[in-house]
Enzyme design. Sequence first.
Site, PDB file in Angstrom:
ATOM      1  N   LYS A 206       1.227  -1.682   0.058  1.00  0.00           N
ATOM      2  CA  LYS A 206       0.206  -0.019   0.062  1.00  0.00           C
ATOM      3  C   LYS A 206       1.001   1.541  -0.509  1.00  0.00           C
ATOM      4  O   LYS A 206       0.905   2.104  -0.612  1.00  0.00           O
ATOM      5  CB  LYS A 206      -0.618   0.138   1.116  1.00  0.00           C
ATOM      6  CG  LYS A 206      -1.558  -1.006   0.880  1.00  0.00           C
ATOM      7  CD  LYS A 206      -2.843  -1.521   2.173  1.00  0.00           C
ATOM      8  CE  LYS A 206      -3.870  -2.552   2.216  1.00  0.00           C
ATOM      9  NZ  LYS A 206      -4.573  -3.279   3.276  1.00  0.00           N
TER      10      LYS A 206
ATOM     11  N   GLN B   4      -5.163  -2.203   9.650  1.00  0.00           N
ATOM     12  CA  GLN B   4      -4.709  -3.014   9.229  1.00  0.00           C
ATOM     13  C   GLN B   4      -5.568  -3.922   9.517  1.00  0.00           C
ATOM     14  O   GLN B   4      -4.751  -4.509  10.723  1.00  0.00           O
ATOM     15  CB  GLN B   4      -3.579  -3.564   8.234  1.00  0.00           C
ATOM     16  CG  GLN B   4      -3.410  -4.510   7.711  1.00  0.00           C
ATOM     17  CD  GLN B   4      -3.327  -4.655   6.550  1.00  0.00           C
ATOM     18  OE1 GLN B   4      -3.570  -3.589   5.598  1.00  0.00           O
ATOM     19  NE2 GLN B   4      -3.701  -5.990   5.412  1.00  0.00           N
TER      20      GLN B   4
ATOM     21  N   ASP C 141     -11.708   2.557   3.904  1.00  0.00           N
ATOM     22  CA  ASP C 141     -11.796   1.339   4.404  1.00  0.00           C
ATOM     23  C   ASP C 141     -13.400   1.529   3.807  1.00  0.00           C
ATOM     24  O   ASP C 141     -14.229   0.114   3.775  1.00  0.00           O
ATOM     25  CB  ASP C 141     -11.791  -0.039   5.526  1.00  0.00           C
ATOM     26  CG  ASP C 141     -10.437  -0.084   5.346  1.00  0.00           C
ATOM     27  OD1 ASP C 141      -9.989  -0.523   4.694  1.00  0.00           O
ATOM     28  OD2 ASP C 141      -9.080  -0.642   6.053  1.00  0.00           O
TER      29      ASP C 141
HETATM   30  N1  GUN Z   1      -7.202  -6.249   5.941  1.00  0.00           N
HETATM   31  C1  GUN Z   1      -7.769  -7.364   4.519  1.00  0.00           C
HETATM   32  N2  GUN Z   1      -7.954  -6.871   4.012  1.00  0.00           N
HETATM   33  C2  GUN Z   1      -8.287  -5.944   4.103  1.00  0.00           C
HETATM   34  C3  GUN Z   1      -9.376  -4.595   3.996  1.00  0.00           C
HETATM   35  O1  GUN Z   1      -9.753  -4.508   2.696  1.00  0.00           O
HETATM   36  N3  GUN Z   1      -8.670  -3.639   4.829  1.00  0.00           N
HETATM   37  C4  GUN Z   1      -7.974  -3.693   6.014  1.00  0.00           C
HETATM   38  N4  GUN Z   1      -8.249  -2.680   6.870  1.00  0.00           N
HETATM   39  N5  GUN Z   1      -7.654  -4.540   6.255  1.00  0.00           N
HETATM   40  C5  GUN Z   1      -7.792  -5.547   6.023  1.00  0.00           C
END
Ligand code: GUN
Length: 286
Positions: free
Chosen positions: A52, A96, A119
């Site tokens: 990311k 995350q 998100d």
């Molecule tokens: N862990 C797996 N997929 C995601 C996501 O889309 N967002 C977040 N914050 N954590 C994740």
Amino acid sequence: MAKIIDGKAIAAETRAKVAVEVKELRGRGVVPGLAVVLVGSDPASRTYVNNKEKACAAAGIHSEKYTLPESTGREELLDRICKLNRKKEVNGILVQFPLPKGLDERAVIETIDPQKDVDAFHPSNVGRILIGDYRFVPCTPAGIMELLRHESISVEGKSCVVVGRSNIVGKPMAMLLMHANGTVTICHSKTRNLTDVCARADILVAAVGKPKFVTADMVKPGAVVIDVGMDRDENGKLCGDVDFSRVEPVASRITPVPGGVGPMTIAMLLKNTVTAAKIQNGIPVQ
Ligand code: GUN
């Protein structure tokens, strides 16, 4: 033989478009910024977070990474989020998941300012998606809609079956397909006659997290098959929720794993961050 949907290439196109938008925003003195918070040292999460960060840099988005130890307490984590809520340079906040045991994901989600919730996990953003008045969409379902749009696959009037009812993928996916005028069915572990229900789908989205769960008999000839899975098969090899080699000859289009839905997720995160920057700077979002 199905056409394989090249998520990697489509994600690259989306990221390039985001980079152009970021350039324009920078020209107006607005630098979109994303804060990513990682708690603990789960290797997969660390890889996702690093990817990311790299994607942000490539698109011209300012990014800040906060790596907190496994032992981080609830108050410390929530306090960090509150500080990021107040920080002007940060337009988007992503914590995350999964969090280490003992930390409450709901509390984290509800502490993030909904305007910075890239998100789209906050109840107010979830509610907006339900109503159909939303600007942030969880990155994976958003990425899938983008893949369908890119491939000129119309959802209207189609039978859409989503296998899996998670808050991150299954539920918002079903809402987006419904808003696009699909006729949507959500299946889960208690669904009876799962094979028959899936076999009626024109568009089948597999998001169960079980390797090769969707087999050829569950797919109608000519269906579009979207695979959200990131699993390991019996030999430890990366695979999806769909038994690709057997389903591919039956479907008309199919996403591979890797290189299908996965790359779109990060592209949509960048897009949501740009949207957040626009909202917070009073710039119209089209
Ligand atoms: N862990 C797996 N997929 C995601 C996501 O889309 N967002 C977040 N914050 N954590 C994740």
